[in-house]
Design an enzyme around this catalytic site. Structure first.
Site, mmCIF file in Angstrom:
data_model
loop_
_atom_site.group_PDB
_atom_site.id
_atom_site.type_symbol
_atom_site.label_atom_id
_atom_site.label_comp_id
_atom_site.label_asym_id
_atom_site.label_seq_id
_atom_site.Cartn_x
_atom_site.Cartn_y
_atom_site.Cartn_z
ATOM 1 N N HIS A 118 110.443 12.594 26.856
ATOM 2 C CA HIS A 118 109.398 11.694 27.349
ATOM 3 C C HIS A 118 109.156 11.857 28.852
ATOM 4 O O HIS A 118 108.112 11.456 29.352
ATOM 5 C CB HIS A 118 109.648 10.234 26.925
ATOM 6 C CG HIS A 118 110.658 9.460 27.710
ATOM 7 N ND1 HIS A 118 111.959 9.273 27.288
ATOM 8 C CD2 HIS A 118 110.557 8.784 28.870
ATOM 9 C CE1 HIS A 118 112.599 8.516 28.158
ATOM 10 N NE2 HIS A 118 111.768 8.203 29.132
ATOM 11 N N ASP A 155 115.492 13.241 22.309
ATOM 12 C CA ASP A 155 114.634 13.059 23.481
ATOM 13 C C ASP A 155 115.042 13.972 24.650
ATOM 14 O O ASP A 155 115.573 13.504 25.650
ATOM 15 C CB ASP A 155 114.692 11.575 23.904
ATOM 16 C CG ASP A 155 113.561 11.192 24.831
ATOM 17 O OD1 ASP A 155 112.897 12.102 25.360
ATOM 18 O OD2 ASP A 155 113.353 9.984 25.048
ATOM 19 N N SER A 183 115.978 7.544 32.875
ATOM 20 C CA SER A 183 115.594 8.444 31.784
ATOM 21 C C SER A 183 115.913 9.872 32.190
ATOM 22 O O SER A 183 115.477 10.320 33.254
ATOM 23 C CB SER A 183 114.100 8.321 31.503
ATOM 24 O OG SER A 183 113.833 7.113 30.874
HETATM 25 N N1 ASP Z 1 113.317 4.592 27.893
HETATM 26 C C1 ASP Z 1 113.326 3.924 29.125
HETATM 27 C C2 ASP Z 1 112.101 4.229 29.895
HETATM 28 O O1 ASP Z 1 111.380 5.102 29.539
HETATM 29 C C3 ASP Z 1 114.570 4.153 29.894
HETATM 30 C C4 ASP Z 1 115.149 2.826 30.218
HETATM 31 O O2 ASP Z 1 114.420 2.017 30.777
HETATM 32 O O3 ASP Z 1 116.296 2.575 29.896
HETATM 33 O O4 ASP Z 1 111.753 3.602 30.859
#
Ligand code: ASP
Length: 716
Positions: free
Chosen positions: A86, A221, A651
């Site tokens: 991502h 991911d 991330s």
């Molecule tokens: N998946 C989250 C993000 O994209 C990562 C996190 O905030 O722990 O912001």
């Protein structure tokens, strides 16, 4: 009696100890002082210098800020870098087309010449950090509020200028604890970063929005990039002559896996937390800001999602935008639930009462802290009112209906022409023309028109009259959604690419000035006027006053709790979070294990559901039990949870074991703990990491890019 008291004291100590073992994003140069003993007690086998050292290679030399707001880490001496899928998503999307759909099919360079350069993608290595509080505060004694701010600003500019060494480094000074301390951060920024590999979204984004922020989780991911440098191993713009960067340090990759209770450390760049907020801020966030933004994003996602489903080209165009809208949208929902469950506002109130009692007792309440609490009361009322408008403008105008971006560019050009700043106007025109190509690559006008038709009435209805231009109110009352498009959007030159481009390129100043009457430019200008003259200044002033009060409150909190180690709120700088591999109890009677496996992916497999459509090749590997060296107990480990305090920005962060070897890549948090940016609950706050063995399995067995493993230092 004595015995009972001792038990109570011990209990308090133990509770405090348990909490501090998990909560906190700590400053690498202060680990020795505050954390190392505890880390070692929990199993960490290395020293603070192994994590951060300016004179010798240390872990910090293998960690970067990836792009604008993620973390990445080096895993080979040839500049190979891993981050989240991502985080690489924008780059993967930018290279994708219907013919080369890397989002759907994945991308794997089979040698270095196949790696793909990325415009504007950078990675920043921290050279060093330094406490510069004294230098920032130099000469500030006795200054009034405004003079103080100016002096701090000019001191900061001098520090940054000196540290930058004429462009060699990128430097910034950031306040910690609301300005009770200041730290300097100096980075080396690399500008040639190439895409090496990315799994298909059906792996890298497996579970999609359904599983995002959730456990159990099965998302692969990750994406791989390579940092390039010039022949002197220094940053350079992209050039075919550049060579792979040789880092001072890279992470060895551990095949040993994780067990319940193992020590884990996350070393990355957490973005923003607000753990010390007063109760009013928590209240406004959970009862106003989150709900407003969720509601507006509901609409955006509904419109964009439907169009993406209808056409593969639109799906690619809007993939990255959709992702970024939905990520925060879902988090805010979890955040509200978590804060409600914790009864966060009342907890904060109780905390403030306790603080008040302490201040009264030592005679500082009336003189020092009562004014601070009065200020919170006063300023948060102002803030709540104006930030509502600011949120609507941001969601609808600045990051909603995209054609307003042209309106923004055009109205600033108009301003410069009006102000007789011809040269600046020219530069702005050229920039606007140059930006058109990129804009239209990811733009579908019918989608934008639908956003306009739905979002403008929401803005008019959601805000009080003083924040809605009278003309917009009228328009919305007069025309229904579709008509609004015909009468306003379509009447604007901004809805016609050719005409707009021609005007920007060849139009005379007079022709450009005529655009003041263009319906979209005019609408934008009116909203912008209210924003610039009222909303923005009010939000800024209230925020500055709140921050000034927070500085005093924060100092008071530290004074009240002498001996307790405080960590500063996250600010996208390098921090250490440490904890243990462990699951949790999401609700009464349910216990979550700390890991998931490929078996779980197959259990979710359903070609009918977009988020759970497992790629054939992965299914085949599973059916043949063809796991190579990565199989454990007849399956492959995929993700695990641990009690490391993380947030957005973390991330892609390296998750390392007691020996400093990479065991995973951090990518998310569990649903019940998404309020951790505001209030941390050690019982349910868990970060979610990708097990590095799953990465190796996908690269090697799924993608056939096992040659990449040869450059890694794999610890078996
Ligand atoms: N998946 C989250 C993000 O994209 C990562 C996190 O905030 O722990 O912001």
């Amino acid at each position: 009696m004595l015995c009972k008291n001792w038990t109570a004291v011990l209990l308090v100590f133990l509770l405090a100890f348990q909490v501090s073992a998990k909560e906190g994003m700590w400053i690498p140069i202060l680990l020795e002082k505050y954390n190392l003993a505890e880390m070692q007690e929990m199993g960490f086998k290395l020293t603070a210098q192994d994590i951060y050292d300016v004179n010798h290679a240390s872990m910090k030399d293998a960690v970067v800020i990836f792009g604008g707001g993620c973390t990445g880490e080096l895993i080979s001496d040839e500049g190979l870098l891993i981050t989240n899928h991502h985080c690489g998503y924008g780059a993967i999307q930018a290279h994708s087309s219907v013919e080369h759909d890397y989002l759907t099919n994945g991308f794997w360079a089979m040698n270095k010449s196949e790696e793909l350069p990325n415009q504007r993608l950078t990675v920043s290595f921290l050279e060093y950090m330094e406490d510069v509080s004294d230098k920032v505060m130099e000469g500030t004694e006795g200054l009034d509020e405004t003079a103080l701010r100016d002096k701090i600003r000019s001191n900061t500019q001098t520090i940054v200028k000196n540290a930058g060494q004429e462009g060699k480094f990128s430097a910034s000074v950031k306040p910690l604890f609301y300005g009770n301390q200041y730290f300097l951060y100096v980075y080396k920024v690399f500008r040639d970063v190439r895409l090496v590999g990315a799994p298909p979204s059906a792996i890298g984004k497996f579970g999609g929005d359904t599983d995002n922020w959730m456990w159990p989780r099965h998302t692969g991911d990750f994406s791989l990039f390579r940092v390039y440098a010039n022949k002197d191993n220094e940053p350079a713009d992209y050039s075919p002559d550049n060579v792979p960067y040789q880092p001072k340090k890279f992470f060895p990759v551990s095949m040993k896996g994780v067990q319940q209770g193992d020590f884990t450390m996350v070393f990355g760049n957490p973005g923003t937390t607000t753990e010390y907020w007063a109760h009013q801020a928590v209240d406004i966030t959970m009862n106003q800001r989150d709900p407003d933004r969720i509601m507006l994003r509901d609409k955006k996602l509904e419109i964009i999602g439907a169009d993406m489903e209808s056409d593969p080209a639109i799906r690619i165009q809007y993939a990255a935008k959709y992702q970024s809208i939905s990520n925060a949208w879902k988090k805010w929902q979890g955040e509200i639930k978590g804060l409600e469950r914790l009864d966060a506002v009342n907890k904060k109130l109780a905390y403030e009462q306790e603080f008040k009692a302490w201040a009264e007792q030592n005679g500082t309440w009336e003189s020092t802290y009562k004014p601070v609490f009065d200020e919170f009361e006063k300023q948060y009322e102002v803030y709540a009112k104006y930030v509502k408008a600011s949120d609507y403008y941001s969601e609808v105008v600045l990051r909603g209906v995209e054609v307003f971006r042209h309106a923004q560019a055009v109205s600033s050009i108009i301003n410069f022409i009006e102000g007789k700043q011809d040269e600046v106007a020219k530069v702005r025109r050229a920039a606007a023309v140059a930006g058109l190509e990129g804009f239209y690559k990811n733009f579908n006008q019918p989608t934008d028109e639908k956003l306009f038709a739905e979002l403008m009435p929401l803005l008019a209805a959601g805000l009080s009259d003083e924040f809605v231009p009278a003309e917009l109110k009228e328009m919305v009352q007069k025309y229904g959604g579709r008509e609004l498009v015909e009468k306003v959007y379509r009447k604007s030159v901004l809805s016609n690419r050719e005409k707009l481009e021609k005007l920007l390129r060849d139009g005379s100043d007079k022709q450009l000035l005529k655009l003041r009457k263009d319906p979209l430019v005019n609408l934008y200008k009116q909203i912008d006027y209210i924003n610039e003259t009222t909303v923005s200044p009010k939000v800024r002033e209230a925020s500055a006053a709140i921050d000034a009060a927070m500085k005093i409150y924060m100092a008071g909190l530290m004074e009240k709790n002498v001996g307790k180690a405080f960590y500063p709120d996250a600010n996208l700088t390098l921090r250490v979070a440490y904890g243990k591999v462990e699951g949790y109890e999401p609700v009464d009677g349910v216990e979550y294990k700390y890991y998931t496996t490929l078996t779980g992916i197959m259990e979710k497999d359903n070609p009918e559901i977009y988020d759970y459509d497992v790629p054939d090749r992965l299914r085949e590997l599973y059916e043949n039990k063809d796991f190579g060296a990565y199989g454990v107990d007849g399956t492959v480990p995929v993700c695990f949870t641990a009690s490391n305090h993380t947030t957005g920005g973390n991330s892609g962060s390296p998750v390392v074991n007691a020996n400093g070897e990479l065991i995973g890549v951090n990518f998310d948090r569990c649903w019940e703990g998404t309020m951790s940016d505001i209030m941390y609950d050690p019982k349910v706050c868990r970060n979610i990491s990708l097990d590095i063995r799953y990465v190796l399995f996908i690269v090697d067995k799924f993608a056939g890019a096992g040659y990449l493993l040869n450059e890694m230092d794999i610890v078996k």
